[in-house]
Design an enzyme around this catalytic site. Sequence first.
Site, PDB file in Angstrom:
ATOM      1  N   GLY A  46       0.731  -1.406   0.074  1.00 38.39           N
ATOM      2  CA  GLY A  46       0.287   0.105   0.100  1.00 38.39           C
ATOM      3  C   GLY A  46       0.504   1.540   0.339  1.00 38.39           C
ATOM      4  O   GLY A  46       2.046   1.317   0.574  1.00 38.39           O
ATOM      5  N   GLN A  51       3.135  10.003   0.978  1.00 34.77           N
ATOM      6  CA  GLN A  51       4.330   9.457   1.402  1.00 34.77           C
ATOM      7  C   GLN A  51       4.740   9.879  -0.007  1.00 34.77           C
ATOM      8  O   GLN A  51       6.518   9.430   0.665  1.00 34.77           O
ATOM      9  CB  GLN A  51       3.902   7.734   1.269  1.00 34.77           C
ATOM     10  CG  GLN A  51       3.282   7.167   2.951  1.00 34.77           C
ATOM     11  CD  GLN A  51       3.059   5.704   2.348  1.00 34.77           C
ATOM     12  OE1 GLN A  51       2.356   5.523   2.193  1.00 34.77           O
ATOM     13  NE2 GLN A  51       4.259   4.943   3.178  1.00 34.77           N
ATOM     14  N   CYS A  88       6.288  -0.228   7.400  1.00 34.74           N
ATOM     15  CA  CYS A  88       5.389   1.499   6.539  1.00 34.74           C
ATOM     16  C   CYS A  88       6.922   1.639   5.802  1.00 34.74           C
ATOM     17  O   CYS A  88       7.912   1.433   5.564  1.00 34.74           O
ATOM     18  CB  CYS A  88       5.140   2.373   7.238  1.00 34.74           C
ATOM     19  SG  CYS A  88       4.674   3.870   6.409  1.00 34.74           S
ATOM     20  N   LEU A  89       5.966   2.062   4.479  1.00 31.00           N
ATOM     21  CA  LEU A  89       7.656   2.237   3.744  1.00 31.00           C
ATOM     22  C   LEU A  89       8.579   3.376   4.217  1.00 31.00           C
ATOM     23  O   LEU A  89       9.451   3.499   3.218  1.00 31.00           O
ATOM     24  CB  LEU A  89       7.203   2.238   1.980  1.00 31.00           C
ATOM     25  CG  LEU A  89       6.240   1.605   1.521  1.00 31.00           C
ATOM     26  CD1 LEU A  89       5.837   1.494  -0.401  1.00 31.00           C
ATOM     27  CD2 LEU A  89       8.134   0.004   1.211  1.00 31.00           C
ATOM     28  N   HIS A 130      -4.537   0.995   7.639  1.00 35.06           N
ATOM     29  CA  HIS A 130      -2.917   2.168   7.837  1.00 35.06           C
ATOM     30  C   HIS A 130      -2.878   3.654   6.589  1.00 35.06           C
ATOM     31  O   HIS A 130      -1.814   3.995   6.951  1.00 35.06           O
ATOM     32  CB  HIS A 130      -2.191   1.253   7.635  1.00 35.06           C
ATOM     33  CG  HIS A 130      -0.484   1.080   7.025  1.00 35.06           C
ATOM     34  ND1 HIS A 130       0.375   0.728   7.876  1.00 35.06           N
ATOM     35  CD2 HIS A 130       0.140   2.054   6.521  1.00 35.06           C
ATOM     36  CE1 HIS A 130       2.116   1.659   7.819  1.00 35.06           C
ATOM     37  NE2 HIS A 130       1.720   2.524   6.545  1.00 35.06           N
ATOM     38  N   GLU A 131      -3.033   2.853   5.684  1.00 37.94           N
ATOM     39  CA  GLU A 131      -2.867   3.713   4.124  1.00 37.94           C
ATOM     40  C   GLU A 131      -4.265   5.052   4.867  1.00 37.94           C
ATOM     41  O   GLU A 131      -3.761   5.919   4.428  1.00 37.94           O
ATOM     42  CB  GLU A 131      -3.326   3.105   2.697  1.00 37.94           C
ATOM     43  CG  GLU A 131      -2.475   1.922   2.639  1.00 37.94           C
ATOM     44  CD  GLU A 131      -0.790   2.593   2.986  1.00 37.94           C
ATOM     45  OE1 GLU A 131      -0.486   3.972   2.631  1.00 37.94           O
ATOM     46  OE2 GLU A 131      -0.358   1.117   2.871  1.00 37.94           O
ATOM     47  N   HIS A 134      -2.888   7.396   7.164  1.00 39.45           N
ATOM     48  CA  HIS A 134      -1.639   8.305   6.535  1.00 39.45           C
ATOM     49  C   HIS A 134      -2.400   9.537   5.691  1.00 39.45           C
ATOM     50  O   HIS A 134      -1.708  10.761   6.189  1.00 39.45           O
ATOM     51  CB  HIS A 134      -0.853   7.888   5.145  1.00 39.45           C
ATOM     52  CG  HIS A 134       0.128   6.761   5.164  1.00 39.45           C
ATOM     53  ND1 HIS A 134       1.409   7.238   5.646  1.00 39.45           N
ATOM     54  CD2 HIS A 134       0.517   5.847   4.891  1.00 39.45           C
ATOM     55  CE1 HIS A 134       2.482   5.774   5.805  1.00 39.45           C
ATOM     56  NE2 HIS A 134       1.524   5.191   5.660  1.00 39.45           N
TER      57      HIS A 134
END
Length: 160
Positions: A46, A51, A88-89, A130-131, A134
């Site tokens: 994701g 991000q 997380c990226l 999670h996304e 953000h």
Amino acid sequence: MALRTIRIEGDPILNKTSKEVTKMTLRTEALIDDMLDTMYEAMGVGLAAPQVGILKRIVVVDVGDGPIILINPVILEASGEQSGDEGCLSVPGKAGLVTRPEYVKVKALDENMKEVVYEGEGLLARAFCHEIDHLDGHLYTELVEGELHDVNYDEEDDEE
Ligand code: ZN
């Protein structure tokens, strides 16, 4: 194909609230394409627009069943509970234990600005939560129980 730079924890943009998308433009279409490319290149499941430094309420998710694009997503229902490692990226090389709903129902717009509803369980529910966090400037590290731990990547797995 265009890759965007993934912002890393500590970058203040990750703590800002993203704005609703009111209409689809060529620029936003390109952003979505680039977000998908960037997510796949980074082997993530994701990615949210902040991000890559864009404060728009757009997320892309793919837990292995194909890409899902969510514009202005809203969680309509959530139930159950799951605890598991999350990463997380924007927090590379780390993971930590996070409790999330086992099931969520999400309403959003797709890339044609048509309303879509997705139901997710397990990893998909986790990715949606999670996304969407953000978009409100929240990282999973705020929710981690205990300490973050290092994730060891097996370099051979990266060679294809
Ligand atoms: Zn993330």
